[in-house]
Design a protein around this motif. Structure first.
Motif, PDB file in Angstrom:
ATOM      1  N   LEU A 119       0.809  -1.216   0.000  1.00  0.00           N
ATOM      2  CA  LEU A 119       0.000   0.000   0.000  1.00  0.00           C
ATOM      3  C   LEU A 119       0.840   1.262   0.000  1.00  0.00           C
ATOM      4  O   LEU A 119       0.385   2.321  -0.413  1.00  0.00           O
ATOM      5  CB  LEU A 119      -0.919   0.004   1.230  1.00  0.00           C
ATOM      6  CG  LEU A 119      -2.097  -0.963   1.151  1.00  0.00           C
ATOM      7  CD1 LEU A 119      -2.579  -1.321   2.526  1.00  0.00           C
ATOM      8  CD2 LEU A 119      -3.224  -0.350   0.340  1.00  0.00           C
ATOM      9  N   PRO A 137      -6.867   3.673   4.672  1.00  0.00           N
ATOM     10  CA  PRO A 137      -7.206   2.453   3.924  1.00  0.00           C
ATOM     11  C   PRO A 137      -8.664   2.430   3.452  1.00  0.00           C
ATOM     12  O   PRO A 137      -9.088   1.476   2.826  1.00  0.00           O
ATOM     13  CB  PRO A 137      -6.926   1.325   4.922  1.00  0.00           C
ATOM     14  CG  PRO A 137      -6.988   1.956   6.258  1.00  0.00           C
ATOM     15  CD  PRO A 137      -6.611   3.400   6.087  1.00  0.00           C
ATOM     16  N   PHE A 138      -9.419   3.481   3.765  1.00  0.00           N
ATOM     17  CA  PHE A 138     -10.817   3.541   3.330  1.00  0.00           C
ATOM     18  C   PHE A 138     -11.064   4.752   2.448  1.00  0.00           C
ATOM     19  O   PHE A 138     -10.825   5.889   2.848  1.00  0.00           O
ATOM     20  CB  PHE A 138     -11.754   3.567   4.538  1.00  0.00           C
ATOM     21  CG  PHE A 138     -11.626   2.342   5.383  1.00  0.00           C
ATOM     22  CD1 PHE A 138     -12.243   1.158   5.000  1.00  0.00           C
ATOM     23  CD2 PHE A 138     -10.854   2.349   6.531  1.00  0.00           C
ATOM     24  CE1 PHE A 138     -12.103   0.007   5.763  1.00  0.00           C
ATOM     25  CE2 PHE A 138     -10.715   1.192   7.307  1.00  0.00           C
ATOM     26  CZ  PHE A 138     -11.342   0.027   6.912  1.00  0.00           C
ATOM     27  N   GLY A 139     -11.534   4.492   1.230  1.00  0.00           N
ATOM     28  CA  GLY A 139     -11.846   5.569   0.297  1.00  0.00           C
ATOM     29  C   GLY A 139     -13.343   5.697   0.095  1.00  0.00           C
ATOM     30  O   GLY A 139     -14.125   5.317   0.961  1.00  0.00           O
ATOM     31  N   LEU A 142     -15.898   0.702  -0.763  1.00  0.00           N
ATOM     32  CA  LEU A 142     -15.189  -0.331   0.002  1.00  0.00           C
ATOM     33  C   LEU A 142     -13.910  -0.792  -0.672  1.00  0.00           C
ATOM     34  O   LEU A 142     -12.958  -1.168  -0.014  1.00  0.00           O
ATOM     35  CB  LEU A 142     -16.101  -1.548   0.199  1.00  0.00           C
ATOM     36  CG  LEU A 142     -17.218  -1.413   1.209  1.00  0.00           C
ATOM     37  CD1 LEU A 142     -17.939  -2.740   1.348  1.00  0.00           C
ATOM     38  CD2 LEU A 142     -16.679  -0.961   2.560  1.00  0.00           C
ATOM     39  N   LEU A 146      -7.256   5.567   0.151  1.00  0.00           N
ATOM     40  CA  LEU A 146      -6.971   6.972  -0.152  1.00  0.00           C
ATOM     41  C   LEU A 146      -5.474   7.260   0.031  1.00  0.00           C
ATOM     42  O   LEU A 146      -4.902   6.955   1.068  1.00  0.00           O
ATOM     43  CB  LEU A 146      -7.775   7.812   0.831  1.00  0.00           C
ATOM     44  CG  LEU A 146      -8.240   9.202   0.431  1.00  0.00           C
ATOM     45  CD1 LEU A 146      -9.039   9.148  -0.857  1.00  0.00           C
ATOM     46  CD2 LEU A 146      -9.090   9.784   1.557  1.00  0.00           C
ATOM     47  N   LYS A 160      -7.917  -1.306  -3.887  1.00  0.00           N
ATOM     48  CA  LYS A 160      -7.130  -2.000  -2.866  1.00  0.00           C
ATOM     49  C   LYS A 160      -6.733  -3.410  -3.288  1.00  0.00           C
ATOM     50  O   LYS A 160      -7.560  -4.153  -3.809  1.00  0.00           O
ATOM     51  CB  LYS A 160      -7.970  -2.148  -1.587  1.00  0.00           C
ATOM     52  CG  LYS A 160      -8.086  -0.904  -0.778  1.00  0.00           C
ATOM     53  CD  LYS A 160      -8.701  -1.215   0.578  1.00  0.00           C
ATOM     54  CE  LYS A 160     -10.143  -0.854   0.645  1.00  0.00           C
ATOM     55  NZ  LYS A 160     -10.660  -0.602   1.989  1.00  0.00           N
ATOM     56  N   PRO A 161      -5.491  -3.781  -2.990  1.00  0.00           N
ATOM     57  CA  PRO A 161      -5.161  -5.200  -3.147  1.00  0.00           C
ATOM     58  C   PRO A 161      -5.939  -6.016  -2.113  1.00  0.00           C
ATOM     59  O   PRO A 161      -6.104  -5.578  -0.974  1.00  0.00           O
ATOM     60  CB  PRO A 161      -3.650  -5.263  -2.872  1.00  0.00           C
ATOM     61  CG  PRO A 161      -3.269  -3.976  -2.254  1.00  0.00           C
ATOM     62  CD  PRO A 161      -4.363  -2.980  -2.526  1.00  0.00           C
ATOM     63  N   LEU A 162      -6.451  -7.166  -2.518  1.00  0.00           N
ATOM     64  CA  LEU A 162      -7.206  -8.028  -1.598  1.00  0.00           C
ATOM     65  C   LEU A 162      -6.766  -9.470  -1.829  1.00  0.00           C
ATOM     66  O   LEU A 162      -6.699  -9.920  -2.963  1.00  0.00           O
ATOM     67  CB  LEU A 162      -8.709  -7.881  -1.857  1.00  0.00           C
ATOM     68  CG  LEU A 162      -9.630  -8.621  -0.888  1.00  0.00           C
ATOM     69  CD1 LEU A 162      -9.595  -7.990   0.493  1.00  0.00           C
ATOM     70  CD2 LEU A 162     -11.064  -8.631  -1.403  1.00  0.00           C
TER      71      LEU A 162
END
Ligand code: ZN
Lengths: 163, 251
Positions: A119, A137-139, A142, A146, A160-162
């Protein structure tokens, strides 16, 4: 031969079903489609949501059904695949390119586990600089985080990578 | 207690925790100290409520339980199995942040253990959720450390928040009746094991933040047996208000 033609037509149709939150990406490019079968009843499509709490799943299912029924003139049945979980490595490279053009940094490839390192130093989609930091980590949805770019002074979002 | 019933109890308490803390998190919308925190708490609320729904759906699909909406909104408080910790009002930002930190680490430990569960539906959901939870703990750890290293006053407020939260957080791990059966059948490793793993995971962050971990002398139990604080009833009334207007509406 008939079936192959039909399958291809289903995929052609799916190419035009876009994600409501990222309208430049189709459900295929996002890697949300896990199986397509055609039989006497019609088309059976299995799909998976990106994030478990994704509020758009029902809309996406409906959009897939409508598009396939319109394009193929046969009944379509869309189910959530319970055998497979989505992860960000399912995004195609074309999808990552489109994300960048859309102003969203694509997720880095992970090796089964997401670490904080994936990240930080995310490349800015505006200027290409790596002089960036993770702001939250929240934009706005979901699936986004940011970031802030020190180089061009702009805030940007990352898919986001998941794992 | 039968295994089937024990599994349902496990799922119900997990889902009720998520539903209630999700609604508590959503109360921060518009009130967060900075814009990012507003978004973070709203996102986490959405996540938690989504996970609660996935769990209610398992109850519905695997055990023939009632419709997930009905189950979530039309039960009485004493039929809920959430712990007192999630019921508490949002309080100060430090309290909510500390609750988020302690709760999300507990949830991570729980889902991590469930990703090896012999009960397929839970195992599959856990595989998905544990990846997403990384972002919750990442967020919590970063803010806890940041606030604790932002001066003596700020650190003191965080220490008080931790002291206020800790016995309540112990209630997450209240032992359940059918636990031995669940352990024997490899559904999950039981509350005591989760508690130990949780301590292992939060300790390095607590240390890095310069906080002192209180002793768990009197964990607040009762929620898993249907005994609740006054706050749950109030919250359920707010949550159910819209739903009760038209229980047949589709969401
Ligand atoms: Zn830039």
């Amino acid at each position: 031969m008939q079936t192959i033609t039909t399958l291809q037509a289903v995929y052609n149709s799916l190419e035009h079903v876009m994600d409501p939150e990222i309208p430049v990406l189709s459900v295929l490019e996002l890697g949300m489609i896990t199986d397509v079968k055609v039989d006497i009843e019609g088309v059976h499509i299995k799909m998976i949501p990106t994030f478990a709490a994704c509020p758009a799943v029902d809309i996406i299912k409906e959009n897939i059904k409508n598009a396939v029924e319109r394009d193929l003139q046969m009944p379509a049945f869309v189910m959530v695949d319970k055998e497979v979980n989505w992860n960000s490595n399912r995004l195609t490279s074309a999808a990552k390119e489109k994300l960048r053009d859309f102003g969203i940094a694509p997720p880095a490839r992970h090796e089964g586990e997401v670490s904080v390192d994936l990240l930080i130093k995310t490349t800015c989609p505006h200027c290409g600089s790596e002089n960036t930091y993770l702001r939250s980590p929240f934009g706005s949805t979901l699936c986004r985080a940011l970031h802030f770019c020190r180089q061009c002074g702009m805030m940007f979002e990352q898919f986001k990578p998941l794992s | 207690m039968q295994l089937q019933q024990a599994i349902q109890e496990l799922i119900t308490k997990m889902a009720d925790d998520e539903l209630v803390i999700g609604h508590r998190n959503s109360e921060w919308t518009g009130l967060g100290p900075v814009m990012e925190e507003d978004i973070a708490f709203s996102s986490m609320a959405q996540d938690k409520i989504g996970h609660a729904w996935a769990l209610y759906r398992i109850l519905h699909e695997s055990f023939g339980g009632s419709d997930p909406d009905q189950f979530a909104f039309l039960r009485n408080a004493q039929d809920f199995r959430c712990c007192h910790f999630v019921e508490m009002p949002i309080g100060s930002y430090e309290f909510s942040l500390m609750r988020h930190f302690l709760f999300d680490h507990a949830e991570t430990v729980r889902y991590q253990s469930l990703s090896g569960s012999s009960f397929t539906a839970l195992q599959h959901l856990a595989g998905k959720v544990k990846g997403e939870l990384k972002y919750h703990t990442l967020h919590a750890d970063a803010w806890v450390i940041q606030l604790c290293t932002a001066g003596a006053d700020s650190r003191q407020r965080m220490q008080s928040a931790l002291d206020n939260c800790f016995q309540l957080a112990g209630g997450i791990f209240e032992p359940g009746e059918g636990e031995d059966l669940l352990i024997a059948e490899h559904i999950y490793p039981g509350e005591a094991a989760l508690y130990q793993q949780w301590l292992n995971n939060i300790s390095p962050v607590i240390e890095k933040a310069g906080l002192i971990l209180p002793a768990l002398t009197a964990p607040v139990y009762g929620g898993r047996k249907g005994q609740h604080t006054q706050y749950l009833q109030q919250l359920l009334e707010e949550m159910g208000e819209v739903f009760r207007l038209d229980p047949e509406a589709t969401w």
